[in-house]
Scaffold this active site. Structure first.
Site, mmCIF file in Angstrom:
data_model
loop_
_atom_site.group_PDB
_atom_site.id
_atom_site.type_symbol
_atom_site.label_atom_id
_atom_site.label_comp_id
_atom_site.label_asym_id
_atom_site.label_seq_id
_atom_site.Cartn_x
_atom_site.Cartn_y
_atom_site.Cartn_z
ATOM 1 N N GLU A 26 23.398 40.889 39.601
ATOM 2 C CA GLU A 26 23.543 42.364 39.635
ATOM 3 C C GLU A 26 23.013 42.746 37.909
ATOM 4 O O GLU A 26 23.548 41.838 37.197
ATOM 5 C CB GLU A 26 24.519 43.261 39.994
ATOM 6 N N CYS A 43 23.188 45.853 30.815
ATOM 7 C CA CYS A 43 24.216 44.641 30.745
ATOM 8 C C CYS A 43 23.584 43.601 31.812
ATOM 9 O O CYS A 43 23.446 43.796 33.033
ATOM 10 C CB CYS A 43 25.525 45.390 31.508
ATOM 11 N N CYS A 101 30.329 32.844 39.045
ATOM 12 C CA CYS A 101 31.193 32.173 37.817
ATOM 13 C C CYS A 101 32.003 31.001 37.858
ATOM 14 O O CYS A 101 32.590 30.993 39.090
ATOM 15 C CB CYS A 101 31.692 33.456 37.222
ATOM 16 N N CYS A 154 38.928 34.181 36.091
ATOM 17 C CA CYS A 154 39.534 35.100 35.392
ATOM 18 C C CYS A 154 40.438 36.041 36.552
ATOM 19 O O CYS A 154 39.560 36.627 37.483
ATOM 20 C CB CYS A 154 39.022 36.037 34.370
ATOM 21 N N CYS A 199 39.140 39.623 37.451
ATOM 22 C CA CYS A 199 37.534 40.142 37.517
ATOM 23 C C CYS A 199 37.006 39.693 38.784
ATOM 24 O O CYS A 199 37.297 38.478 39.518
ATOM 25 C CB CYS A 199 36.913 39.078 36.549
ATOM 26 N N CYS A 221 32.756 47.158 33.972
ATOM 27 C CA CYS A 221 33.120 45.855 33.670
ATOM 28 C C CYS A 221 34.222 45.031 34.700
ATOM 29 O O CYS A 221 35.128 45.661 35.195
ATOM 30 C CB CYS A 221 34.073 46.139 32.541
#
Ligand code: SAH
Ligand code: SF4
Length: 367
Positions: free
Chosen positions: A92, A105, A112, A116, A119, A341
């Site tokens: 995205e 962004c 990933c 974390c 997230c 975010c």
């Protein structure tokens, strides 16, 4: 023969290809200008090249962008595009309009490797690194949507880039670096390094390299001031603890009072948001020209944290501010379309190892 995508090739690689094809060196500049200044999608439109050369390029290369498979617009004007790449994987990209700028962004990976805890992307295992073409392609697609070709000198819809989408950019350093050099190139997209911010969860060895080779703004996802807590929230901390991370920040080239490091700090209720945490934060970063960006936690389906109260965020921000650091609270943008975010995630799945490794079955056994 599978033709190579000409988008995302560095100038030096393009030059090498042209030499091999006996195309004069000065043509690199012309082709570059068509691709990145005019945004053309067809060699036919490269009007100052001979017909033969256009044909030759067409035989060797394609000009390929990612495909937009979904587009959403938030009530606050934020747009999110789901992009599909050549192998069907997806990531995205988000555009955030503000009165004085437009920020894109950009994602660096599908998923990933890091996990974390707060997230959404971290719940998706890494599928793969994005190529330089796919990173540059995100900007090109957005520029296509806004009709922002040729590259305008002012009043751009996309004036700033943040490497804050899906993935850890410094775990895909080579491709991110090639892509950012293309975005910064004077004869194409022409984005100043001062308008590019790379956010990292703290891959210490590459922070230095990033400073020396790219010189873009650096944002560090700090989120905790004690190693025991940061080990849990940002597990990469077990490899690169807070002291090592801050040491490399102190040495980041060209930091000054006009060129600060941003420390990102997600506000998690009763986890990392006490006044004592704020005071420790100020103590830790003493001497680093810095700005602290407080990010209210953005929830996602299944997340287990709560956002700190506005009052607690204000108390935290005030302590940091009174110690001499700017402490803006990041306004969540595009929350209604899961574009804020830490909310990005795609449905891309990693091919199961067993499937990849299994020898092909005899024809009679195939389902
Ligand atoms: N992987 C890089 C860049 C992508 S994330 C990094 O971690 O820095 C961009 C920022 O959003 C990071 O500071 C990240 O920690 C933060 N973030 C992640 N999940 C979040 C959430 N749910 N709410 C608010 N911020 C979040
Ligand atoms: Fe990866 Fe950044 Fe999310 Fe951590 S915060 S899981 S590094 S994308």
């Amino acid at each position: 023969m599978n033709k190579e995508n000409i988008i995302g090739l560095s100038r030096s690689v393009l030059l090498k290809h042209f030499e091999e094809l006996d195309i004069p060196k000065f043509r690199v500049q012309q082709v570059w200008n068509w691709l990145y200044h005019h945004g053309v999608r067809d060699f036919e439109r490269m009007a100052n090249l001979s017909l033969t050369l256009r044909q030759q390029l067409n035989d060797q290369f394609v000009i390929e962008r990612p495909k937009v498979t979904d587009a959403q617009i938030s009530t606050d004007g934020t747009q999110k595009w789901l992009l599909r790449f050549f192998d069907g994987q997806e990531a995205e990209t988000v555009h955030i309009p503000e009165s004085d700028r437009g920020t894109l962004c950009v994602s660096s990976q599908v998923g990933c490797t890091l996990t974390c805890k707060f997230c959404h992307t971290g719940t998706q295992t890494l599928v793969r690194n994005l190529t330089a073409a796919e990173i540059v392609g995100q900007l090109m697609v957005a520029r296509d949507v806004f009709g922002e070709w040729p590259t305008p000198t002012e009043k751009r819809h996309i004036s700033n880039i943040v490497m804050m989408g899906m993935g850890e950019p410094l775990y895909n350093y080579e491709n991110v670096s090639t892509a950012l050099k293309i975005l910064m190139d004077q004869d194409g997209i022409l984005l100043s390094r001062k308008r590019i911010t790379l956010s990292t969860s703290g891959v210490v060895p590459f922070i230095k390299k990033c400073g020396q080779e790219l010189g873009v703004n650096l944002a560090i996802s700090l989120h905790a001031v004690r190693n025991d807590l940061r080990n849990v929230l940002v597990p990469l901390n077990k490899k690169y603890p807070i002291e090592e991370l801050l040491k490399v920040c102190r040495e980041y080239p060209e930091i000054s009072n006009t060129h600060r490091i941003t420390f990102e700090y997600v506000m998690l209720k009763d986890v990392n948001d006490s006044a004592a945490d704020a005071k420790e934060l100020v103590r830790l970063i003493k001497g680093i020209p810095a700005k602290i960006n407080l990010i209210p936690f953005n929830p996602w389906p299944g997340s287990s944290f709560e956002c700190s109260s506005p009052k607690q965020i204000a108390i935290f921000a005030d302590i940091v501010y009174k110690a001499g650091y700017m402490s803006p609270v990041r306004t969540p943008r595009g929350q209604d379309i899961l574009a804020a975010c830490g909310q990005l995630k795609s449905e891309s799945q990693r091919e199961r190892k067993s499937k990849l490794n299994s020898p092909s079955l005899p024809i009679s056994c195939k389902a």
